[in-house]
Design a protein around this motif. Structure first.
Motif, short mmCIF file in Angstrom:
data_model
loop_
_atom_site.label_atom_id
_atom_site.label_comp_id
_atom_site.label_asym_id
_atom_site.label_seq_id
_atom_site.Cartn_x
_atom_site.Cartn_y
_atom_site.Cartn_z
N PRO A 174 0.79 -1.23 -0.16
CA PRO A 174 -0.07 0.23 -0.08
C PRO A 174 0.96 1.34 0.03
CG PRO A 174 0.00 -0.91 2.22
CD PRO A 174 0.66 -1.95 1.28
N GLU A 200 0.77 2.72 -3.48
CA GLU A 200 -0.31 3.45 -3.93
C GLU A 200 -0.65 4.86 -3.23
OE1 GLU A 200 -5.12 2.68 -3.26
OE2 GLU A 200 -3.78 0.81 -3.29
N ALA A 245 -2.99 4.28 4.46
CA ALA A 245 -1.92 3.41 4.22
C ALA A 245 -1.52 2.86 5.34
CB ALA A 245 -0.79 4.07 3.61
N ARG A 295 -4.14 0.21 6.56
CA ARG A 295 -3.92 -1.15 5.57
C ARG A 295 -2.58 -1.90 6.13
NH1 ARG A 295 -4.13 0.06 -0.53
NH2 ARG A 295 -3.20 -2.22 -0.64
#
Length: 416
Positions: A384, A387, A405, A408
């Motif tokens: 993550p 991303e 983030a 996650r």
């Protein structure tokens, strides 16, 4: 793996066969099986090490077996589980992999030897820290490699700038270089290893642990400052915001001749020069700058540790091999041979004659590794972080994306 030593067999057999009259050298001779990874050491180095080690240890034979990185995790786990007389007694593993192998009691505790005999306090933190599980030392640092700034000396001269000493100077220098067809720096948007260094330099963490529970930490103020510096630096070039440094390979981008800087390990320059030999005498190196002059910035340290399977019956001999390979004599030899950083800060002078290694060694003194939890490899697989970086670089709210983030990562690390 629980190798029955010839000496032990001989003692048992002597009651029936007269084996006890064999010579001491024949009765006590042992083979130590060592797994090393492909390309970690040259064949010439291994030949020289084997010859000298066996000469100094007359009852030991070395059987060095080269392994490939692809699929090595499961292969090592299988070796630690198996009762295989032909299994390894010493294994080279990635520095961030040690916790995954130590978690299941598969490795020999080397804390005593590390503190008493091997100078653990002088080891590079980026290798020593991930070699621990809890308070025990299972992985012994072998070699390190970390990122530096690879730059074009001629473009720096033309712009009237010199290698910067601080991060603020780095931004100013890069802005002056970013002109016309020249990118001030090529920094891909998802180069999260470089981002990690910026976060650590600000005093932040990728994840934190409390009472055995790990949580993502990208939403801390320090981590947000690290991401903001990354954003400001990345915009001074044309690196893609939605890809990492291998897509496309940054060596090829730099070789095209229109990039003033990249952040990479010095060894990448070989690939650059192969593609553009005209750059060979134009390339220089300096440590990733930190917030203070005279102190390089924090960087991610990659490399390898040596471990000993807990089930080996050649424990003393395996420890002797680890001691020799990681000791000053052979560790500095390996560093010079393979362009690595030695495992101790006190050995940095041994590679000071080569500019790229000198810059790398300076940065390695402030090297760090990823969080010491076996679940971190799962975080990297899902990643993550990449991303998150792309979202911030394309204008999303940094605080909200950092919280996403971190959440996650926390969920991944907590998965049982």
């Amino acid at each position: 793996m629980r190798r029955r030593l010839l000496a032990l067999v001989c003692v048992s057999a002597s009651l029936l066969t007269g084996c006890g009259v064999m010579s001491d050298s024949a009765a006590e001779r042992r083979t130590v099986t060592v797994w090393l990874m492909q390309h970690s050491a040259s064949q010439d180095f291994l030949d020289r090490f084997t010859e000298e080690f066996e000469r100094e240890h007359e009852t030991l034979d070395l059987d060095i077996r080269i392994q490939e990185w692809t699929g090595i995790g499961e292969k090592v786990q299988q070796a630690l589980r198996d009762d295989d007389p032909d299994g390894p007694d010493v294994i080279e593993v990635g520095n961030t992999q040690v916790s995954a192998y130590a978690e299941g009691d598969g490795l020999l505790d080397l804390t005593l030897e590390s503190m008493r005999d091997w100078g653990r306090d002088d080891w590079l933190p980026g290798l020593a820290e991930p070699g621990r599980w809890g308070s025990q030392q299972y992985g012994v640092p072998w070699y390190a490699a970390n990122r530096v700034v690879v730059y074009r000396k001629d473009l720096f001269r033309a712009a009237g700038v010199t290698p910067p000493k601080t991060r603020d100077e780095w931004l100013e220098t890069t802005e002056r270089l970013d002109t016309g067809d020249t990118q001030g720096i090529y920094l891909a948007g998802q180069d999260w290893y470089t981002l990690a260094g910026f976060i650590w330099e600000e005093g932040g963490e990728l994840a934190t642990e409390r009472d055995g529970v790990w949580r993502g930490a990208f939403d801390s103020e320090a981590a947000l400052r690290g991401m903001d510096f990354y954003r400001r630096l990345q915009r001074l070039g044309d690196g893609p915001v939605d890809a990492d440094e291998e897509h496309p390979p940054q060596a090829g981008v730099f070789a095209q001749g229109r990039v003033a800087q990249i952040v990479a390990v010095p060894g990448l320059v070989r690939a650059i020069v192969q593609q553009n030999p005209g750059l060979e005498d134009k390339i220089g190196y300096f440590p990733v700058p930190g917030t203070e002059a005279g102190r390089p910035g924090a960087v991610f340290t990659g490399g390898s540790d040596l471990v000993v399977p807990a089930g080996t019956d050649a424990e003393d001999a395996a420890v002797e091999v680890v001691a020799a390979l990681t000791g000053a004599r052979w560790n500095t030899d390996l560093a010079r041979t393979m362009n690595y950083v030695p495992n101790k800060a006190s050995l940095a002078d041994s590679v000071a004659g080569e500019e790229g290694l000198r810059a790398m060694a300076a940065g390695a003194a402030r090297g760090r590794a990823t969080p010491a939890t076996p679940r971190w490899s799962v975080v990297e697989a899902d990643n993550p972080i990449k991303e998150y970086m792309t979202r911030v670089l394309t204008g999303a709210d940094p605080q909200k994306e950092a919280e996403r983030a971190a959440r996650r990562i926390t969920e991944t690390l907590a998965f049982d």
